[in-house]
Design an enzyme around this catalytic site. Structure first.
Site, PDB file in Angstrom:
ATOM      1  N   TYR A  21      16.386 -26.235   8.537  1.00  0.00           N
ATOM      2  CA  TYR A  21      16.527 -25.372   7.363  1.00  0.00           C
ATOM      3  C   TYR A  21      16.170 -23.937   7.704  1.00  0.00           C
ATOM      4  O   TYR A  21      15.504 -23.652   8.711  1.00  0.00           O
ATOM      5  CB  TYR A  21      15.650 -25.869   6.201  1.00  0.00           C
ATOM      6  CG  TYR A  21      14.166 -25.712   6.408  1.00  0.00           C
ATOM      7  CD1 TYR A  21      13.519 -24.521   6.071  1.00  0.00           C
ATOM      8  CD2 TYR A  21      13.398 -26.759   6.928  1.00  0.00           C
ATOM      9  CE1 TYR A  21      12.150 -24.367   6.262  1.00  0.00           C
ATOM     10  CE2 TYR A  21      12.034 -26.620   7.120  1.00  0.00           C
ATOM     11  CZ  TYR A  21      11.419 -25.419   6.790  1.00  0.00           C
ATOM     12  OH  TYR A  21      10.073 -25.264   6.983  1.00  0.00           O
ATOM     13  N   CYS A  68      10.975 -19.233   8.573  1.00  0.00           N
ATOM     14  CA  CYS A  68      10.605 -18.602   7.311  1.00  0.00           C
ATOM     15  C   CYS A  68      10.449 -17.091   7.438  1.00  0.00           C
ATOM     16  O   CYS A  68      10.016 -16.433   6.503  1.00  0.00           O
ATOM     17  CB  CYS A  68       9.326 -19.209   6.749  1.00  0.00           C
ATOM     18  SG  CYS A  68       7.897 -19.056   7.843  1.00  0.00           S
ATOM     19  N   SER A 122       7.524 -24.355  11.536  1.00  0.00           N
ATOM     20  CA  SER A 122       8.291 -23.308  10.861  1.00  0.00           C
ATOM     21  C   SER A 122       8.140 -22.050  11.704  1.00  0.00           C
ATOM     22  O   SER A 122       7.023 -21.595  11.934  1.00  0.00           O
ATOM     23  CB  SER A 122       7.774 -23.055   9.448  1.00  0.00           C
ATOM     24  OG  SER A 122       8.538 -22.036   8.826  1.00  0.00           O
ATOM     25  N   LYS A 171      46.235  -2.700  18.199  1.00  0.00           N
ATOM     26  CA  LYS A 171      47.522  -2.068  17.923  1.00  0.00           C
ATOM     27  C   LYS A 171      48.590  -2.561  18.890  1.00  0.00           C
ATOM     28  O   LYS A 171      49.693  -2.933  18.500  1.00  0.00           O
ATOM     29  CB  LYS A 171      47.378  -0.551  17.996  1.00  0.00           C
ATOM     30  CG  LYS A 171      48.590   0.202  17.470  1.00  0.00           C
ATOM     31  CD  LYS A 171      48.355   1.707  17.533  1.00  0.00           C
ATOM     32  CE  LYS A 171      47.543   2.203  16.346  1.00  0.00           C
ATOM     33  NZ  LYS A 171      46.194   2.613  16.631  1.00  0.00           N
ATOM     34  N   ARG A 175      48.637   6.938  21.305  1.00  0.00           N
ATOM     35  CA  ARG A 175      47.705   6.503  20.262  1.00  0.00           C
ATOM     36  C   ARG A 175      46.690   5.520  20.822  1.00  0.00           C
ATOM     37  O   ARG A 175      47.001   4.687  21.675  1.00  0.00           O
ATOM     38  CB  ARG A 175      48.461   5.847  19.098  1.00  0.00           C
ATOM     39  CG  ARG A 175      49.580   6.683  18.523  1.00  0.00           C
ATOM     40  CD  ARG A 175      50.302   5.964  17.399  1.00  0.00           C
ATOM     41  NE  ARG A 175      49.493   5.924  16.183  1.00  0.00           N
ATOM     42  CZ  ARG A 175      49.820   5.189  15.113  1.00  0.00           C
ATOM     43  NH1 ARG A 175      50.904   4.429  15.132  1.00  0.00           N
ATOM     44  NH2 ARG A 175      49.056   5.212  14.043  1.00  0.00           N
ATOM     45  N   ARG A 218      48.234  -4.844  11.150  1.00  0.00           N
ATOM     46  CA  ARG A 218      46.967  -5.467  11.495  1.00  0.00           C
ATOM     47  C   ARG A 218      46.483  -6.224  10.272  1.00  0.00           C
ATOM     48  O   ARG A 218      46.917  -5.955   9.149  1.00  0.00           O
ATOM     49  CB  ARG A 218      45.933  -4.421  11.908  1.00  0.00           C
ATOM     50  CG  ARG A 218      45.613  -3.406  10.828  1.00  0.00           C
ATOM     51  CD  ARG A 218      44.815  -2.237  11.358  1.00  0.00           C
ATOM     52  NE  ARG A 218      44.653  -1.195  10.343  1.00  0.00           N
ATOM     53  CZ  ARG A 218      44.273   0.039  10.606  1.00  0.00           C
ATOM     54  NH1 ARG A 218      44.035   0.409  11.849  1.00  0.00           N
ATOM     55  NH2 ARG A 218      44.150   0.935   9.644  1.00  0.00           N
ATOM     56  N   MET A 272      39.059   7.331  16.880  1.00  0.00           N
ATOM     57  CA  MET A 272      39.538   7.734  18.200  1.00  0.00           C
ATOM     58  C   MET A 272      40.809   8.551  18.041  1.00  0.00           C
ATOM     59  O   MET A 272      41.281   8.782  16.940  1.00  0.00           O
ATOM     60  CB  MET A 272      39.725   6.504  19.074  1.00  0.00           C
ATOM     61  CG  MET A 272      38.401   5.835  19.428  1.00  0.00           C
ATOM     62  SD  MET A 272      38.605   4.436  20.527  1.00  0.00           S
ATOM     63  CE  MET A 272      39.557   3.316  19.520  1.00  0.00           C
ATOM     64  N   GLY A 299      40.520   6.163  12.432  1.00  0.00           N
ATOM     65  CA  GLY A 299      40.240   7.585  12.545  1.00  0.00           C
ATOM     66  C   GLY A 299      39.159   7.953  13.534  1.00  0.00           C
ATOM     67  O   GLY A 299      38.871   9.130  13.722  1.00  0.00           O
ATOM     68  N   HIS A 322      41.693   8.363   4.964  1.00  0.00           N
ATOM     69  CA  HIS A 322      40.553   8.101   5.840  1.00  0.00           C
ATOM     70  C   HIS A 322      39.331   7.651   5.044  1.00  0.00           C
ATOM     71  O   HIS A 322      38.674   6.665   5.388  1.00  0.00           O
ATOM     72  CB  HIS A 322      40.228   9.364   6.646  1.00  0.00           C
ATOM     73  CG  HIS A 322      39.001   9.239   7.493  1.00  0.00           C
ATOM     74  ND1 HIS A 322      37.734   9.601   7.049  1.00  0.00           N
ATOM     75  CD2 HIS A 322      38.825   8.778   8.747  1.00  0.00           C
ATOM     76  CE1 HIS A 322      36.854   9.372   7.993  1.00  0.00           C
ATOM     77  NE2 HIS A 322      37.486   8.872   9.042  1.00  0.00           N
TER      78      HIS A 322
END
Length: 932
Positions: free
Chosen positions: A904, A884, A816, A57, A126, A370, A137, A135, A486
């Site tokens: 991979y 894997c 693997s 903010k 704030r 934001r 904090m 919402g 909210h």
């Protein structure tokens, strides 16, 4: 006097550049050091890239100020100050003096003092963390009002009702947030005041009503907080700042951070901003706007506006808003200015922007911006739209989406052709198809969910205290609020289905029921909500595959244009990810059906074929014969019966994956897993003996089960140990693989089999098995006259294997990493037990940010992977490396495997698109799969 804010802002715009400012408290944020550390910064300092220091903010308020947008003057207390407070329990000793200096400067600009009697300066306090936590904090508005200054505010504003409305809001927010008074007490008093007057909305309370309410609120504070509401404005501000710091560690904030994987050590900044008022009458108001629809990504005018209100009224959903487009007819000048600012911000940030604004008697003020949260579908659409508009390139578009969002798009949707009973319609706040039993409070949602029930949380409106219930629920339904409430904002962030503002639904939380059109829905009744259309249905609505799954299956969706647009966006981003990624993506598949599905989803081979799955079902009796064999001849007979069946399985698999590698893991689990349950078998034998008709085979089988029984079978006779102890077992499997490959090759196919030896802990084990396998392969080649291209490697799933990888690589052509077992053995965890027993406590206490079985433990397990990669390739530079375990399809883990240098990853078929996308993001330079 309300023009003072406007005048102060104009002065700021005309002032010298920040670098020339001589105020010792207005220094360059980037120049601060450990000595004389600066904890407070004016909005004229900083920029959007200083979120670590100023919070999201504060950094964005600074950025908007730099852009010359109408931002009320104020200052930001840094996250560093919060960290000091949280660590020591005390604010930094320098903080009070710095706040005083900045407050003095703010008062000088505004031409008024905080809380002065005749013309008070009021401020908001704030929170503002680096990552958005909507919402979670605390915020307190109207700091500076008191019994004395409220009359001065009324005189200056020329509106007594406005002044007393602002005062009751301060006492209500301060009492709940700072002094810990139960917020329901204030709400109940407010409802009683409205009922006494026969009204339903708070704007119909006049000044006299509000004066009485203020006195009632002060009584509540004195009784429940054990102290009077503070009349000293500076005390109000200091206590509010502390409360914001403390709110970082509230239960709801910690829960949200765990849910969103936000680090717990970041702290929050605090923004002290001069108040502008949206509750000054019909020519004032407050709203939230999006530069694009956060639900769909479409361009247009999206947001909510509420006349004669303050900002918290919009996000709290206590009154239903009007669509932002209606602002044009309410206040054309402010609407036009807002549209221009929104275009400026989106072009500047090159992304969807979420904006909070207030209109004070026709003057527009920007309170926050934001980069906005969005749904998964909106994320893909917006990314490609911005490419087409030339604002970002394809590489950046790839970073704007992530695997978690793609997974959401693959969830099923409601069947349009199903017979349904429509209960009502609200605002489509967060898409998806959610079905569950109606519950009306967060506690019940959590309780029922833990019992295995799927639930829909139904509320008039949600608040931060409902977070745990929102997490537990399949979806959220509210009768109030809009796309910026909210419930909507939090649901979108979590990827939860949400319908808001369904006004025709009357929610009675006390009686735990909902009524609509005379129909009563009791708690426990099943409802279905469609977050894409806003429709609410009674009962369970059947679902169908999503268009994105149909796209990956090769069946382009032929329905609505909206779905086609989404599929096109997914296709473009996936195509780019495939072009740039280095990691190949294979599938964990044990049969031809799964292999074909995986190939349609983009698999480039099979990274794990578990042969133990081929020993189940009707073949279990053959395994029993193998275990019961007393002689070599009996054992060879049992193996001979299994050989053609295994061969047939492999032929189908090689055909499905023709031209692509297929890694076949030889038998891994303990043999007792293929035998009857010891208790059931014991009971059966005992009963038979009591009847004197015992079966000889059952008796022998019971003896074998007892013989093979182990206290900890996962660390016992399994994997390579089984192949060494039971002669011919691995040889039979290798022969089946080789013969299937030869047959496929002779049929003009291109089989590419890889034989993987499991649970190797020392190179000697692998050398013995490899010698036998090479002999069998040579025999098959000679018998079929076919030259086979088979490679032999091993799983790295034990710490010792990882630590001696250089030695093991002498006998292995590939590794693997079996990260499931490697995680178990590194941590000393039994996966089958710990996740149900104590993992919840570990997550709640912050020992884990996420389960190590879900996302790879970089520091422990990851360290072993890195060292094994380095040692293995030092011995054999062409060593092929893959993974894997389940981590192969986890977005964050895919980035780790890219960094570690693997070739991979392998995962279940439905996770293949996610792995492809994240492999592309990793190659394009992403540092993680953060979706915050």
């Amino acid at each position: 006097m309300f023009l003072a804010v406007r005048a102060a802002t104009r002065v700021l715009k005309e002032s010298r550049p920040v670098s020339e400012n001589k105020d010792p408290h207005v220094a360059n944020p980037e120049s601060r050091g450990s000595e004389g550390e600066k904890f407070v910064y004016d909005f004229t300092e900083g920029n959007k890239d200083l979120k670590d220091l100023l919070g999201g903010k504060g950094a964005n308020l600074a950025e908007m100020t730099n852009l010359g947008l109408p931002v009320p003057p104020g200052f930001t207390i840094t996250t560093e100050a919060c960290k000091v407070y949280l660590e020591s329990g005390e604010e930094p000793k320098e903080l009070r003096a710095e706040v005083s200096a900045h407050l003095d400067a703010l008062e000088s600009r505004m031409g008024k003092k905080l809380g002065q009697a005749d013309d008070p300066l009021l401020v908001s306090v704030r929170s503002g963390a680096k990552f958005s936590m909507p919402g979670m904090m605390d915020t307190v508005l109207n700091i500076g009002l008191s019994d004395e200054s409220v009359t001065g505010l009324a005189t200056q504003a020329g509106d007594e009702r406005f002044a007393w409305d602002s005062y009751r809001r301060l006492i209500q927010m301060f009492g709940k947030t700072v002094l810990g008074v139960d917020g329901d007490l204030f709400e109940e008093a407010l409802e009683e005041a409205k009922e006494a007057k026969g009204i339903t909305v708070d704007v119909d309370l006049d000044a006299a009503d509000l004066k009485k309410l203020v006195e009632r609120f002060k009584e509540i504070v004195a009784r429940d907080a054990g102290r009077a509401f503070p009349q000293d404005p500076r005390e109000q501000m200091d206590l509010a700042i502390k409360a914001v710091f403390d709110s970082w560690n509230t239960d709801r904030a910690k829960l949200y951070r765990r849910q969103e994987r936000i680090p717990g050590d970041l702290g929050t900044a605090v923004n002290v901003c001069s108040m502008v008022f949206g509750n000054l009458g019909p020519d004032s108001g407050t709203g939230v706007a999006f530069t694009r629809d956060p639900a769909s990504g479409h361009q247009g005018v999206y947001g909510d506006y509420l006349q004669n209100a303050q900002g918290e009224d919009v996000v709290a959903g206590i009154r239903n808003t009007v669509p932002l487009a209606e602002l044009e007819s309410i206040d054309k000048s402010s609407y036009d200015q807002l549209m221009q600012i929104m275009e400026t911000l989106e072009t500047h940030y090159k992304d969807l922007c979420d904006i909070e604004f207030t209109i004070e008697r026709g003057q527009l003020w920007m309170l926050q911006t934001r980069v906005g949260k969005r749904t998964a579908g909106a994320a893909f659409r917006i990314a490609t739209q911005l490419v087409d508009q030339g604002l970002i390139d394809e590489a950046e578009a790839l970073q704007r989406v992530n695997g978690a969002q793609l997974a959401q798009l693959m969830f099923p949707r409601f069947d349009d052709g199903a017979t349904t009973e429509l209960l009502g319609r609200g605002i489509a706040a967060s898409p998806g198809a959610a079905v569950g039993k109606a519950v009306f409070d967060s506690y019940t949602a959590v309780k029922w969910s833990r019992s295995g029930e799927k639930v829909i949380l139904i509320r008039r409106e949600t608040n931060p205290d409902d977070l745990d219930g929102m997490i537990a629920a399949e979806g959220i339904l509210t009768s109030r609020g809009g796309k910026t409430s909210h419930a909507a904002v939090v649901a979108r962030g979590m990827g939860k289905t949400c319908v808001c503002g369904a006004e025709e639904l009357e929610v009675d939380t006390k009686r735990r029921r909902m009524t609509v059109g005379g129909r009563v829905i009791e708690e426990g009744d099943v409802v279905s909500i469609d977050g894409s259309t806003g429709k609410v249905y009674l009962g369970e609505v059947p679902v169908v595959p999503s268009p994105v799954v149909e796209y990956f299956e090769g069946r382009m969706h032929a329905g609505a244009d909206d779905a086609d647009e989404l599929v096109a966006a997914v296709h473009r981003i996936m195509a780019y990810a495939d072009r740039v990624r280095r990691l190949r993506v294979r599938a964990n598949a044990d049969n031809a059906e799964d292999a074909l599905r995986a190939r349609r989803f983009g698999a480039q081979g099979i990274g794990l074929c578990r042969t133990e799955h081929m020993f189940l079902g009707e073949r279990r009796s053959m395994v029993e014969k193998l275990i019961l064999a007393d002689t070599d001849a009996e054992r060879e007979t049992a193996l001979a019966e299994l050989l053609p069946l295994q061969k047939a399985d492999f032929i189908e698999l090689f055909e499905a994956m023709d031209g692509l590698p297929v890694t076949v893991r030889l038998l891994d689990p303990p043999l007792h897993e293929f035998l009857p349950d010891i208790t059931e078998l014991s009971v059966r034998v005992a009963l038979a003996e009591s009847r004197k008709d015992a079966n000889e085979n059952d008796l022998r089988l019971l003896q074998a089960v007892h013989k093979l029984h182990e206290q900890n079978p996962m660390l016992g006779l399994r994997g390579v140990r089984l192949g060494l102890v039971i002669p011919g077992l691995f040889a039979m499997q290798v022969r089946a693989i080789a013969e299937a490959a030869a047959e496929r090759k002779n049929a003009k196919g291109d089989p590419r089999a890889e034989i993987m030896i499991p649970l190797v802990g020392t190179v000697q084990e692998l050398e013995i098995v490899r010698e036998e396998a090479d002999r069998v392969i040579a025999e098959v080649e000679e018998a079929t006259g076919t030259r086979l291209r088979l490679t032999i490697g091993t799983m790295i799933e034990l710490p010792r294997a990882a630590l001696t990888a250089g030695q093991i690589a002498e006998a292995a052509e590939f590794f693997s990493f079996g990260t499931n077992d490697l995680t178990q053995t590194v941590w000393g965890f039994s996966r089958d037990d710990v996740e149900a027993s104590f993992f919840t406590a570990y997550l709640e206490k912050g020992i884990f940010g996420v389960s190590p079985f879900e996302t790879i433990d970089r520091d422990g397990v990851g360290s072993l992977v890195r060292s094994a990669v380095a040692a293995g390739r030092a011995t054999r530079p062409d060593l092929k490396l893959g993974v894997c375990g389940e981590h192969g399809g986890d977005p964050e883990s895919v980035h780790f495997f890219h960094e570690a240098g693997l070739d991979y990853v392998s995962c279940s078929p439905f996770r293949i698109p996610v792995a492809r996308l994240e492999a592309g993001r990793a190659a394009a330079g992403s540092t993680g799969s953060d979706s915050r």
